[in-house]
Design an enzyme around this catalytic site. Structure first.
Site, mmCIF file in Angstrom:
data_model
loop_
_atom_site.group_PDB
_atom_site.id
_atom_site.type_symbol
_atom_site.label_atom_id
_atom_site.label_comp_id
_atom_site.label_asym_id
_atom_site.label_seq_id
_atom_site.Cartn_x
_atom_site.Cartn_y
_atom_site.Cartn_z
ATOM 1 N N ARG A 68 0.364 -1.196 0.399
ATOM 2 C CA ARG A 68 -0.383 0.460 -0.116
ATOM 3 C C ARG A 68 0.791 1.601 -0.235
ATOM 4 O O ARG A 68 2.091 1.233 0.126
ATOM 5 C CB ARG A 68 -1.049 -0.133 1.120
ATOM 6 C CG ARG A 68 -2.261 -0.632 1.555
ATOM 7 C CD ARG A 68 -2.507 -1.615 2.847
ATOM 8 N NE ARG A 68 -2.708 0.110 3.059
ATOM 9 C CZ ARG A 68 -3.815 -0.102 4.124
ATOM 10 N NH1 ARG A 68 -3.485 -0.920 5.598
ATOM 11 N NH2 ARG A 68 -4.405 1.505 4.494
ATOM 12 N N SER B 90 0.650 3.954 2.162
ATOM 13 C CA SER B 90 0.475 4.863 3.197
ATOM 14 C C SER B 90 1.793 5.025 3.740
ATOM 15 O O SER B 90 2.797 3.510 3.120
ATOM 16 C CB SER B 90 -0.441 4.568 3.416
ATOM 17 O OG SER B 90 0.048 3.901 4.631
ATOM 18 N N LYS C 56 -3.021 -8.209 10.409
ATOM 19 C CA LYS C 56 -4.626 -7.494 11.085
ATOM 20 C C LYS C 56 -6.021 -7.326 9.424
ATOM 21 O O LYS C 56 -6.736 -7.540 9.928
ATOM 22 C CB LYS C 56 -4.255 -6.207 11.977
ATOM 23 C CG LYS C 56 -3.845 -5.256 11.592
ATOM 24 C CD LYS C 56 -4.470 -4.463 12.925
ATOM 25 C CE LYS C 56 -3.777 -2.869 12.412
ATOM 26 N NZ LYS C 56 -4.568 -1.696 11.415
ATOM 27 N N ASP C 57 -4.636 -6.854 8.834
ATOM 28 C CA ASP C 57 -5.018 -6.470 7.217
ATOM 29 C C ASP C 57 -5.770 -8.130 6.671
ATOM 30 O O ASP C 57 -6.476 -8.303 6.199
ATOM 31 C CB ASP C 57 -4.749 -5.800 7.193
ATOM 32 C CG ASP C 57 -4.611 -4.212 6.855
ATOM 33 O OD1 ASP C 57 -5.711 -3.772 7.944
ATOM 34 O OD2 ASP C 57 -3.743 -3.349 6.677
ATOM 35 N N LEU D 10 -14.264 -0.828 15.683
ATOM 36 C CA LEU D 10 -15.619 -1.513 16.652
ATOM 37 C C LEU D 10 -14.541 -2.440 18.183
ATOM 38 O O LEU D 10 -15.274 -2.584 19.052
ATOM 39 C CB LEU D 10 -16.344 -2.693 15.649
ATOM 40 C CG LEU D 10 -17.052 -1.958 14.380
ATOM 41 C CD1 LEU D 10 -18.532 -2.706 14.088
ATOM 42 C CD2 LEU D 10 -17.831 -0.725 15.452
ATOM 43 N N ARG D 11 -14.118 -3.074 17.520
ATOM 44 C CA ARG D 11 -13.229 -3.848 18.601
ATOM 45 C C ARG D 11 -12.751 -2.838 19.867
ATOM 46 O O ARG D 11 -12.939 -3.189 20.876
ATOM 47 C CB ARG D 11 -11.945 -4.745 18.131
ATOM 48 C CG ARG D 11 -10.943 -5.663 19.360
ATOM 49 C CD ARG D 11 -9.996 -5.484 18.390
ATOM 50 N NE ARG D 11 -9.299 -4.939 18.083
ATOM 51 C CZ ARG D 11 -8.375 -3.898 18.168
ATOM 52 N NH1 ARG D 11 -8.400 -4.164 19.515
ATOM 53 N NH2 ARG D 11 -7.590 -3.168 18.253
ATOM 54 N N ARG D 12 -12.337 -1.535 18.969
ATOM 55 C CA ARG D 12 -11.034 -1.048 20.470
ATOM 56 C C ARG D 12 -12.629 -0.099 20.928
ATOM 57 O O ARG D 12 -12.731 -0.204 22.487
ATOM 58 C CB ARG D 12 -10.672 0.040 19.691
ATOM 59 C CG ARG D 12 -9.028 -0.539 19.373
ATOM 60 C CD ARG D 12 -8.085 0.619 18.600
ATOM 61 N NE ARG D 12 -6.948 -0.253 18.397
ATOM 62 C CZ ARG D 12 -6.221 0.367 17.096
ATOM 63 N NH1 ARG D 12 -6.988 0.838 15.810
ATOM 64 N NH2 ARG D 12 -5.586 -0.123 16.721
ATOM 65 N N ARG E 139 -10.492 8.196 10.675
ATOM 66 C CA ARG E 139 -10.300 7.310 9.480
ATOM 67 C C ARG E 139 -8.766 8.499 9.636
ATOM 68 O O ARG E 139 -8.771 9.567 9.387
ATOM 69 C CB ARG E 139 -10.859 6.922 8.450
ATOM 70 C CG ARG E 139 -11.646 6.250 8.511
ATOM 71 C CD ARG E 139 -11.754 4.354 8.641
ATOM 72 N NE ARG E 139 -10.572 4.252 7.589
ATOM 73 C CZ ARG E 139 -10.962 4.512 6.597
ATOM 74 N NH1 ARG E 139 -12.592 3.757 6.033
ATOM 75 N NH2 ARG E 139 -10.502 3.558 5.454
ATOM 76 N N ASN F 273 -4.672 7.632 7.616
ATOM 77 C CA ASN F 273 -3.411 7.915 8.077
ATOM 78 C C ASN F 273 -2.540 8.017 9.701
ATOM 79 O O ASN F 273 -3.234 8.765 9.764
ATOM 80 C CB ASN F 273 -2.305 7.809 7.325
ATOM 81 C CG ASN F 273 -2.068 9.217 6.967
ATOM 82 O OD1 ASN F 273 -2.459 10.326 7.727
ATOM 83 N ND2 ASN F 273 -1.780 10.113 5.263
ATOM 84 N N ARG G 291 -4.481 11.432 11.430
ATOM 85 C CA ARG G 291 -5.255 11.174 12.639
ATOM 86 C C ARG G 291 -4.572 11.858 13.764
ATOM 87 O O ARG G 291 -5.684 12.640 14.999
ATOM 88 C CB ARG G 291 -5.281 9.517 12.999
ATOM 89 C CG ARG G 291 -6.020 8.861 12.317
ATOM 90 C CD ARG G 291 -6.357 7.496 12.379
ATOM 91 N NE ARG G 291 -6.717 6.624 11.473
ATOM 92 C CZ ARG G 291 -6.869 5.325 11.681
ATOM 93 N NH1 ARG G 291 -7.386 4.469 13.099
ATOM 94 N NH2 ARG G 291 -6.841 4.476 10.941
ATOM 95 N N CYS H 232 -11.770 -7.537 10.132
ATOM 96 C CA CYS H 232 -11.127 -6.164 10.755
ATOM 97 C C CYS H 232 -13.242 -5.850 10.927
ATOM 98 O O CYS H 232 -13.110 -4.074 11.884
ATOM 99 C CB CYS H 232 -10.853 -5.158 10.442
ATOM 100 S SG CYS H 232 -11.119 -5.532 7.868
#
Length: 312
Positions: free
Chosen positions: A9, A11, A85-86, A132-134, A151, A153, A157, A244
């Site tokens: 990616r 980023s 995690k992705d 949502l997990r956090r 949302r 990078n 944020r 995710c």
């Protein structure tokens, strides 16, 4: 000399961690006496293009990997570096995880405008996260907090923390470490409070299953303890058919028993508002079996109903 094109990616975090992997692979090639040159290819994924809605509303699995995997199938790249995690629990036929490097810090962390801790945040504080997990675990711990989606990078944020009136934001410690932003961390959240995403802190080097040259190289790059821990977490995720976009967390650590690795795995499923949370811990030696057994334990407690509600 073999030229290896590495997909990533675009980023800043993705480019940084891919660059670190490539540099380590260059050193490995020199050590093994293998002549290789590496080239990076930037690829934009669906998850990168859609930034105005939360991941849970975008839908689908592999939001940050599908286009990169297609480039592997098309022969445009020879390997890809992903944040583990992705990665969806199941890979497309023909592609494999060639290596899982040594894991970075797996914890979530809190960045606050005044450097205060989670317990020191004022009543009703505005906290930003796209996960949502956090959100689930944070509200389970402090129901008074106002959780809002954020949302972008890491750099954007951090800027939104000030410009959009957030009292705090939640991010993965690993990304901040890799990009040199660790001095902004106000508090590392213990895994007992905020169980990480499956594979958080770990990277994945994906390649074609029939590329023997790349597979042989990556075999020497794999960190077995990390690979075992992540395999247990991903087995848990796969049994729950998760990704995710749903509030699922898991973290595995390795111990030793008579010279054999023993895996301790904790898994969590909860509702986004934190009012429902299922969490259990199990130990075992087979990562795939352990992850599946732990998922089955939570399924018997009602995990499927919670996930169906979230997806609905």
């Amino acid at each position: 000399m073999r030229k290896i094109v590495v997909g990533t990616r675009q980023s800043a975090l993705a480019l940084t961690q891919t660059g670190q992997v490539v540099e380590q692979l260059r050193e490995l090639c020199q050590k093994l006496g293998i002549e290789c040159e590496f080239e990076l290819k930037k690829i934009v994924t669906k998850g990168d293009r859609i930034l105005d809605v939360t991941l849970s509303k975008v839908g689908g699995k592999g939001l940050f990997v599908k286009e990169i995997e297609q480039a592997l199938f098309d022969g445009e790249i020879d390997m890809a570096v992903h944040s583990m995690k992705d990665m969806p629990a199941e890979l497309p036929e023909g592609l494999v995880v060639g290596a899982v490097p040594h894991r970075e810090d797996p914890r979530d962390c809190l960045i606050t405008s005044g450097g205060v801790t989670l317990d020191e945040l004022p009543q009703g504080a505005k906290v930003g996260t796209s996960s949502l997990r956090r959100s689930c675990q944070l509200q389970n711990y402090r129901a008074d907090l106002q959780i809002e989606s954020i949302r972008g990078n890491i750099d954007s944020r951090l800027k939104k923390l000030e410009s959009e009136g957030f009292d705090a934001i939640l991010l993965a410690a690993a990304g901040l470490h890799r990009t040199g932003w660790q001095d902004r961390i106000s508090e590392y959240l213990p895994t007992e409070l905020s169980l990480p995403a499956v594979g958080q802190g770990a990277l994945c080097v994906e390649c074609r299953g029939n590329d023997e040259f790349v597979l042989e190289l990556l075999k020497h790059f794999n960190h077995e303890p990390t690979a075992l821990a992540v395999a247990a977490e991903r087995s848990f995720l796969g049994r729950l058919n998760g990704g995710c976009q749903v509030p699922i967390g898991a973290y595995a650590s390795l111990g030793d028993e008579g010279g054999n690795p023993v895996i301790t795995l904790t898994g969590m499923v909860g509702s986004p508002d934190g009012k429902q949370m299922l969490k259990e811990t199990m130990t075992g030696t087979d990562p795939d079996k352990l992850g599946s057994q732990l998922a089955d334990t939570l399924i018997r407690q009602g995990a499927v109903d919670i996930l169906a509600m979230v997806r609905g």
